[in-house]
Design an enzyme around this catalytic site. Structure first.
Site, PDB file in Angstrom:
ATOM      1  N   THR A  49       0.858  -1.181   0.000  1.00 19.85           N
ATOM      2  CA  THR A  49       0.000   0.000   0.000  1.00 19.85           C
ATOM      3  C   THR A  49       0.901   1.240   0.000  1.00 19.85           C
ATOM      4  O   THR A  49       2.126   1.125  -0.007  1.00 19.85           O
ATOM      5  CB  THR A  49      -0.902   0.029   1.249  1.00 19.85           C
ATOM      6  OG1 THR A  49      -0.110   0.350   2.409  1.00 19.85           O
ATOM      7  CG2 THR A  49      -1.586  -1.310   1.476  1.00 19.85           C
ATOM      8  N   CYS A  50       0.279   2.417   0.049  1.00 19.30           N
ATOM      9  CA  CYS A  50       1.085   3.645   0.047  1.00 19.30           C
ATOM     10  C   CYS A  50       1.891   3.779   1.341  1.00 19.30           C
ATOM     11  O   CYS A  50       2.918   4.463   1.376  1.00 19.30           O
ATOM     12  CB  CYS A  50       0.190   4.872  -0.150  1.00 19.30           C
ATOM     13  SG  CYS A  50      -1.099   5.047   1.117  1.00 19.30           S
ATOM     14  N   ARG A  52       2.864   0.968   3.358  1.00 14.31           N
ATOM     15  CA  ARG A  52       3.648  -0.202   3.745  1.00 14.31           C
ATOM     16  C   ARG A  52       3.810  -1.186   2.588  1.00 14.31           C
ATOM     17  O   ARG A  52       2.966  -1.257   1.685  1.00 14.31           O
ATOM     18  CB  ARG A  52       2.997  -0.932   4.924  1.00 14.31           C
ATOM     19  CG  ARG A  52       1.719  -1.686   4.591  1.00 14.31           C
ATOM     20  CD  ARG A  52       1.122  -2.379   5.796  1.00 14.31           C
ATOM     21  NE  ARG A  52       0.687  -1.431   6.796  1.00 14.31           N
ATOM     22  CZ  ARG A  52       1.213  -1.323   8.018  1.00 14.31           C
ATOM     23  NH1 ARG A  52       2.183  -2.130   8.387  1.00 14.31           N
ATOM     24  NH2 ARG A  52       0.774  -0.416   8.873  1.00 14.31           N
ATOM     25  N   HIS A  95       1.675  -9.764  14.164  1.00 18.08           N
ATOM     26  CA  HIS A  95       1.865  -8.545  13.378  1.00 18.08           C
ATOM     27  C   HIS A  95       0.817  -8.444  12.278  1.00 18.08           C
ATOM     28  O   HIS A  95       0.208  -7.372  12.096  1.00 18.08           O
ATOM     29  CB  HIS A  95       3.266  -8.520  12.759  1.00 18.08           C
ATOM     30  CG  HIS A  95       3.506  -7.320  11.897  1.00 18.08           C
ATOM     31  ND1 HIS A  95       3.655  -6.045  12.407  1.00 18.08           N
ATOM     32  CD2 HIS A  95       3.571  -7.192  10.539  1.00 18.08           C
ATOM     33  CE1 HIS A  95       3.820  -5.183  11.424  1.00 18.08           C
ATOM     34  NE2 HIS A  95       3.774  -5.857  10.277  1.00 18.08           N
ATOM     35  N   GLN A 112      -9.549   0.920   6.075  1.00 12.99           N
ATOM     36  CA  GLN A 112      -9.174   0.617   4.693  1.00 12.99           C
ATOM     37  C   GLN A 112      -8.144  -0.507   4.588  1.00 12.99           C
ATOM     38  O   GLN A 112      -8.148  -1.276   3.635  1.00 12.99           O
ATOM     39  CB  GLN A 112      -8.614   1.878   4.005  1.00 12.99           C
ATOM     40  CG  GLN A 112      -9.647   2.912   3.633  1.00 12.99           C
ATOM     41  CD  GLN A 112     -10.013   3.816   4.798  1.00 12.99           C
ATOM     42  OE1 GLN A 112      -9.367   3.757   5.851  1.00 12.99           O
ATOM     43  NE2 GLN A 112     -11.042   4.624   4.636  1.00 12.99           N
ATOM     44  N   GLN A 116      -7.394  -3.858   1.953  1.00 16.81           N
ATOM     45  CA  GLN A 116      -6.151  -3.984   1.190  1.00 16.81           C
ATOM     46  C   GLN A 116      -5.475  -5.329   1.453  1.00 16.81           C
ATOM     47  O   GLN A 116      -4.919  -5.948   0.539  1.00 16.81           O
ATOM     48  CB  GLN A 116      -5.220  -2.815   1.548  1.00 16.81           C
ATOM     49  CG  GLN A 116      -5.741  -1.472   1.047  1.00 16.81           C
ATOM     50  CD  GLN A 116      -5.010  -0.289   1.674  1.00 16.81           C
ATOM     51  OE1 GLN A 116      -4.516  -0.349   2.804  1.00 16.81           O
ATOM     52  NE2 GLN A 116      -4.941   0.811   0.936  1.00 16.81           N
ATOM     53  N   GLU A 188      -8.241  17.408  -1.869  1.00 24.02           N
ATOM     54  CA  GLU A 188      -8.234  16.060  -1.290  1.00 24.02           C
ATOM     55  C   GLU A 188      -9.207  15.929  -0.119  1.00 24.02           C
ATOM     56  O   GLU A 188      -9.914  14.923   0.000  1.00 24.02           O
ATOM     57  CB  GLU A 188      -6.804  15.725  -0.829  1.00 24.02           C
ATOM     58  CG  GLU A 188      -6.629  14.294  -0.374  1.00 24.02           C
ATOM     59  CD  GLU A 188      -5.178  13.991   0.004  1.00 24.02           C
ATOM     60  OE1 GLU A 188      -4.979  13.209   0.949  1.00 24.02           O
ATOM     61  OE2 GLU A 188      -4.263  14.545  -0.636  1.00 24.02           O
TER      62      GLU A 188
END
Length: 416
Positions: A49-50, A52, A95, A112, A116, A188
């Site tokens: 993802t953005c 991780r 984790h 979210q 993902q 945004e």
């Protein structure tokens, strides 16, 4: 079995480095196949993802997985290694459960990330890099994330300005599904507000922006109407909710414009939320009857209270992930015991078959049957007690009373 999780996230690396180790959607299928080929079990999932990028592998070597990541992206070890974290066994399980539950997110409890993680799992199944262990791990993780959402209040409180603005509207109006909304700006934050409003089934939305094209692009996604800032006076009287966030140096809504709109509304109440800095709505609007004005400062105080609430819920969620990671490892150990039993039984049967075949050959050659049976019994006994005898001897010589006691119990020597 050895589960390994290796990753990089918003806590350990800059945006620049995170972008370099990310996997694009069109390449992640082949990337997972390539990564899985470096494991002994052929099992791997990549969550990218953005914020991780994480690699989850079963029976993979940590150093080899890191080397694969660096090779795949053409990065130097010195640049990547200091920013990586790694977990093994139960720590890797815990984790993943924390990540999917939003406990490791930039915004605590954000929902979210679960979607993902689910998407990454689906892509791994399509790539054929999921087998028994990884499948069970991710299915359990989704159940844990659902349990965290159900049993705690971690996702109940708004912790973003956009979400807080919509939550406030929901508190003031009995149902926002019948309300009409005017959004001012098309950046945004307003886009996120529009998404939350659409998710909550708002009746209609109008987006006013200095550049009409930008507003139109956003409106296509949310089924809204685009107008210019100059058209606001025509649409303001129809708005039950006004949410504004622009970069304008001067207020866009003045007291006079709002007062005129309220008269046309026959003094039906209007909620105005100003989340711009500097302000988009004159402070004097708050003095008008039937106008309820909230600023970004009001929202931030709500967010701070909600963050405190989420932290309390996170403590409960941590207990859940800890307990569930233990349960998953119990399942892993049960698999290992089944494998051990199967291997032990297979070995014993092989010894038996070998000695029986030898005995039958001797009988066929005319050897004395009683002598053959005695020899078979002695040889079988000696073969089967050889390994346990060595283990007992080693434990006794080392003074390892714990192991000695376990061996005696397993072999039925100690009967209580």
């Amino acid at each position: 079995m050895s589960l390994v999780a290796i990753g990089i996230n918003h806590k350990t690396a800059t945006v620049d480095l995170r972008e370099k180790v990310a996997f694009s959607p069109d390449k992640i299928h082949d990337a997972m196949k390539s990564l899985a080929s470096r494991t002994r079990s052929g099992e791997a999932v990549i969550v990218s993802t953005c914020n991780r990028t994480e690699l989850y592998c079963n029976n993979g070597d940590e150093a080899d997985i890191i080397a694969w990541l660096e090779e795949y992206h053409g990065l130097d070890h010195e640049d990547v290694a200091p920013c990586l974290y790694n977990y093994h066994g139960q720590d890797a399980v815990r984790h993943l459960m924390r990540v999917a539950s939003g406990l490791d997110s930039l915004i605590l409890g954000e929902p979210q990330i679960l979607g993902q993680v689910k998407q990454a799992f689906v892509k791994a199944k399509e790539a054929g890099t999921v087998a028994l262990t990884i499948d069970r791990l991710f299915q359990n993780t989704f159940s844990v994330a659902k349990k965290v959402r159900t049993d705690t209040e971690i996702g109940a409180a708004a912790v973003s300005v956009a979400f807080a603005a919509v939550s406030m509207a929901k508190h003031i109006f009995s149902s926002i599904s019948t309300t009409k909304v005017l959004l001012i700006g098309a950046g945004e934050t307003i886009e996120l507000v529009a998404k939350h409003l659409k998710d909550n089934g708002v009746a209609s939305m109008v987006v006013a922006n200095r550049t009409l094209e930008r507003a139109q692009a956003m409106c296509e996604e949310f089924g809204a109407t685009a107008i210019t800032l100059a058209q606001i006076p025509d649409y303001l009287p129809k708005a039950d909710i006004v949410i504004s966030s622009t970069a304008s140096p001067l207020p866009i809504l003045g007291k006079g414009m709002v007062e005129k709109a309220l008269k046309q509304r026959r003094h039906q109440p209007m909620l105005l939320v100003d989340i711009a800095v500097p302000r988009d709505i004159e402070a004097e609007v708050a003095d008008l009857d039937d106008a309820y004005l909230y600023t970004v400062d009001d929202l931030h105080s709500i967010i701070e209270q909600n963050m405190a609430s989420r932290k309390e819920a996170a403590e409960q969620a941590e207990v859940i992930t800890e307990e569930q990671s233990f349960l998953f490892m119990d399942w892993i150990r049960s698999l290992e015991s089944v494998d051990s039993i199967r291997e032990y039984r297979s070995h014993s049967m092989a010894v038996k078959d070998e000695l029986v075949e030898r005995a039958l050959n001797k009988l066929a050659q005319g050897s004395d049957a009683e002598q053959v049976l005695i020899e078979l019994a002695n040889r079988l006994t000696n073969k089967l007690i050889h390994a346990p005898t060595q283990a007992l001897t080693a434990a006794s010589r080392q003074g390892d009373l714990n192991t000695l006691g376990q061996l005696r119990s397993a072999l039925g020597i100690d009967k209580h």
